[in-house]
Design a protein around this motif. Structure first.
Motif, PDB file in Angstrom:
ATOM      1  N   GLU A  97      36.107  32.768  50.867  1.00  0.00           N
ATOM      2  CA  GLU A  97      35.636  32.976  49.496  1.00  0.00           C
ATOM      3  C   GLU A  97      36.569  33.917  48.746  1.00  0.00           C
ATOM      4  N   ALA A  98      37.014  34.963  49.410  1.00  0.00           N
ATOM      5  CA  ALA A  98      37.981  35.877  48.791  1.00  0.00           C
ATOM      6  C   ALA A  98      39.303  35.155  48.562  1.00  0.00           C
ATOM      7  N   ALA A  99      39.729  34.365  49.542  1.00  0.00           N
ATOM      8  CA  ALA A  99      40.993  33.634  49.439  1.00  0.00           C
ATOM      9  C   ALA A  99      40.948  32.627  48.292  1.00  0.00           C
ATOM     10  N   ARG A 100      39.810  32.005  48.076  1.00  0.00           N
ATOM     11  CA  ARG A 100      39.675  31.030  46.988  1.00  0.00           C
ATOM     12  C   ARG A 100      39.912  31.692  45.629  1.00  0.00           C
ATOM     13  N   ALA A 101      39.295  32.853  45.426  1.00  0.00           N
ATOM     14  CA  ALA A 101      39.493  33.565  44.158  1.00  0.00           C
ATOM     15  C   ALA A 101      40.940  34.039  44.031  1.00  0.00           C
ATOM     16  N   HIS A 102      41.513  34.508  45.118  1.00  0.00           N
ATOM     17  CA  HIS A 102      42.904  34.970  45.134  1.00  0.00           C
ATOM     18  C   HIS A 102      43.842  33.819  44.786  1.00  0.00           C
ATOM     19  N   ALA A 103      43.621  32.658  45.388  1.00  0.00           N
ATOM     20  CA  ALA A 103      44.492  31.504  45.165  1.00  0.00           C
ATOM     21  C   ALA A 103      44.418  30.999  43.726  1.00  0.00           C
ATOM     22  N   GLU A 104      43.297  31.182  43.064  1.00  0.00           N
ATOM     23  CA  GLU A 104      43.175  30.761  41.666  1.00  0.00           C
ATOM     24  C   GLU A 104      44.185  31.490  40.784  1.00  0.00           C
ATOM     25  N   ILE A 105      44.504  32.725  41.135  1.00  0.00           N
ATOM     26  CA  ILE A 105      45.471  33.517  40.372  1.00  0.00           C
ATOM     27  C   ILE A 105      46.871  33.405  40.964  1.00  0.00           C
ATOM     28  N   PHE A 106      46.943  33.495  42.280  1.00  0.00           N
ATOM     29  CA  PHE A 106      48.240  33.655  42.942  1.00  0.00           C
ATOM     30  C   PHE A 106      48.768  32.402  43.637  1.00  0.00           C
ATOM     31  N   GLY A 107      48.097  31.268  43.478  1.00  0.00           N
ATOM     32  CA  GLY A 107      48.508  30.051  44.163  1.00  0.00           C
ATOM     33  C   GLY A 107      49.947  29.645  43.904  1.00  0.00           C
ATOM     34  N   SER A 108      50.417  29.848  42.689  1.00  0.00           N
ATOM     35  CA  SER A 108      51.807  29.496  42.389  1.00  0.00           C
ATOM     36  C   SER A 108      52.742  30.702  42.460  1.00  0.00           C
ATOM     37  N   ILE A 109      52.201  31.904  42.432  1.00  0.00           N
ATOM     38  CA  ILE A 109      53.007  33.128  42.495  1.00  0.00           C
ATOM     39  C   ILE A 109      53.395  33.426  43.946  1.00  0.00           C
ATOM     40  N   ARG A 110      52.441  33.244  44.841  1.00  0.00           N
ATOM     41  CA  ARG A 110      52.631  33.359  46.285  1.00  0.00           C
ATOM     42  C   ARG A 110      53.166  34.709  46.772  1.00  0.00           C
ATOM     43  N   PRO A 111      52.483  35.824  46.434  1.00  0.00           N
ATOM     44  CA  PRO A 111      52.912  37.108  46.982  1.00  0.00           C
ATOM     45  C   PRO A 111      52.611  37.159  48.481  1.00  0.00           C
ATOM     46  N   VAL A 112      53.222  38.098  49.180  1.00  0.00           N
ATOM     47  CA  VAL A 112      52.802  38.315  50.556  1.00  0.00           C
ATOM     48  C   VAL A 112      51.401  38.913  50.495  1.00  0.00           C
TER      49      VAL A 112
ATOM     50  N   GLY B 266      26.433  40.748  46.447  1.00  0.00           N
ATOM     51  CA  GLY B 266      26.209  39.764  47.495  1.00  0.00           C
ATOM     52  C   GLY B 266      27.133  38.557  47.456  1.00  0.00           C
ATOM     53  N   ASP B 267      28.078  38.518  46.507  1.00  0.00           N
ATOM     54  CA  ASP B 267      28.932  37.345  46.287  1.00  0.00           C
ATOM     55  C   ASP B 267      30.403  37.734  46.434  1.00  0.00           C
ATOM     56  N   VAL B 268      31.004  37.425  47.574  1.00  0.00           N
ATOM     57  CA  VAL B 268      32.398  37.799  47.827  1.00  0.00           C
ATOM     58  C   VAL B 268      33.331  37.161  46.801  1.00  0.00           C
ATOM     59  N   TYR B 269      33.125  35.894  46.494  1.00  0.00           N
ATOM     60  CA  TYR B 269      33.964  35.212  45.512  1.00  0.00           C
ATOM     61  C   TYR B 269      33.883  35.915  44.153  1.00  0.00           C
ATOM     62  N   GLY B 270      32.674  36.162  43.677  1.00  0.00           N
ATOM     63  CA  GLY B 270      32.479  36.822  42.389  1.00  0.00           C
ATOM     64  C   GLY B 270      33.041  38.234  42.370  1.00  0.00           C
TER      65      GLY B 270
ATOM     66  N   PRO C 203      34.804  46.064  43.015  1.00  0.00           N
ATOM     67  CA  PRO C 203      34.184  45.187  42.015  1.00  0.00           C
ATOM     68  C   PRO C 203      33.200  45.918  41.104  1.00  0.00           C
ATOM     69  N   ILE C 204      33.718  46.834  40.309  1.00  0.00           N
ATOM     70  CA  ILE C 204      32.871  47.604  39.391  1.00  0.00           C
ATOM     71  C   ILE C 204      32.556  46.733  38.171  1.00  0.00           C
ATOM     72  N   ALA C 205      31.287  46.612  37.850  1.00  0.00           N
ATOM     73  CA  ALA C 205      30.873  45.839  36.674  1.00  0.00           C
ATOM     74  C   ALA C 205      31.334  46.546  35.406  1.00  0.00           C
TER      75      ALA C 205
ATOM     76  N   TRP D 229      29.656  46.940  47.757  1.00  0.00           N
ATOM     77  CA  TRP D 229      30.994  46.380  47.637  1.00  0.00           C
ATOM     78  C   TRP D 229      31.323  45.607  48.903  1.00  0.00           C
ATOM     79  N   LEU D 230      31.713  44.371  48.748  1.00  0.00           N
ATOM     80  CA  LEU D 230      32.083  43.509  49.876  1.00  0.00           C
ATOM     81  C   LEU D 230      33.587  43.343  50.004  1.00  0.00           C
ATOM     82  N   VAL D 231      34.320  43.694  48.938  1.00  0.00           N
ATOM     83  CA  VAL D 231      35.768  43.480  48.904  1.00  0.00           C
ATOM     84  C   VAL D 231      36.426  44.534  48.023  1.00  0.00           C
ATOM     85  N   GLU D 232      37.635  44.877  48.372  1.00  0.00           N
ATOM     86  CA  GLU D 232      38.523  45.657  47.515  1.00  0.00           C
ATOM     87  C   GLU D 232      39.891  44.996  47.584  1.00  0.00           C
ATOM     88  N   ILE D 233      40.654  45.139  46.515  1.00  0.00           N
ATOM     89  CA  ILE D 233      41.995  44.562  46.468  1.00  0.00           C
ATOM     90  C   ILE D 233      42.965  45.616  45.984  1.00  0.00           C
TER      91      ILE D 233
END
Length: 130
Positions: A89-104, A47-51, A36-38, A118-122
């Motif tokens: 929180e990570a899943a919520r942000a992921h689902a906003e993009i991929f909810g209909s795409i549904r990748p593994v 401090g915000d996993v979703y953000g 999550p590089i600004a 850094w709290l998350v990487e994708i």
């Protein structure tokens, strides 16, 4: 390889480690672990996993676009967290993009990242239809 395209996000880590943000070979695109590089440097949404997840996905989307792909071409994502208890929180942000795409997708906990803020990487893989 003549059909290989390396995509850079201009991260200071790319030349230091010797990697590309994304690589396209034929119709396959892989995007490496994206932190999550600004936009101006440093860490986005401290401090915000979703953000932070949203910021990672913005960077990933740009890398895909630069490789000639879109988020809709994604077939696999991996979400790495330093605290698996925050997976929703990570899943919520992921689902906003991929909810209909549904990748593994794989969610996993790691002990740490290069930057302790850094709290998350994708990372993800995409296939562009021929």
């Amino acid at each position: 390889m003549s059909n290989r395209t390396n995509v850079s996000s201009q991260s200071i880590y790319e030349p230091a480690v010797g990697y590309s943000r994304a690589v396209r070979v034929g119709n396959l695109v892989s995007v490496g672990g994206t932190a999550p590089i600004a936009a101006g440097g440093g860490t986005a949404a401290k401090g915000d996993v979703y953000g932070q997840t949203k910021r990672c996905l913005e960077i990933v989307a740009k890398a895909l676009a630069d490789a000639g792909a879109g988020m809709e071409h994604t077939v696999r994502t991996r979400i790495l967290l330093t605290d698996i208890a925050q997976w929703k929180e990570a899943a919520r942000a992921h689902a906003e993009i991929f909810g209909s795409i549904r990748p593994v997708t794989t969610l996993m906990q790691v002990s740490a990242f290069v930057d302790p803020d850094w709290l998350v990487e994708i990372e993800l893989d995409a296939v562009i239809p021929e």
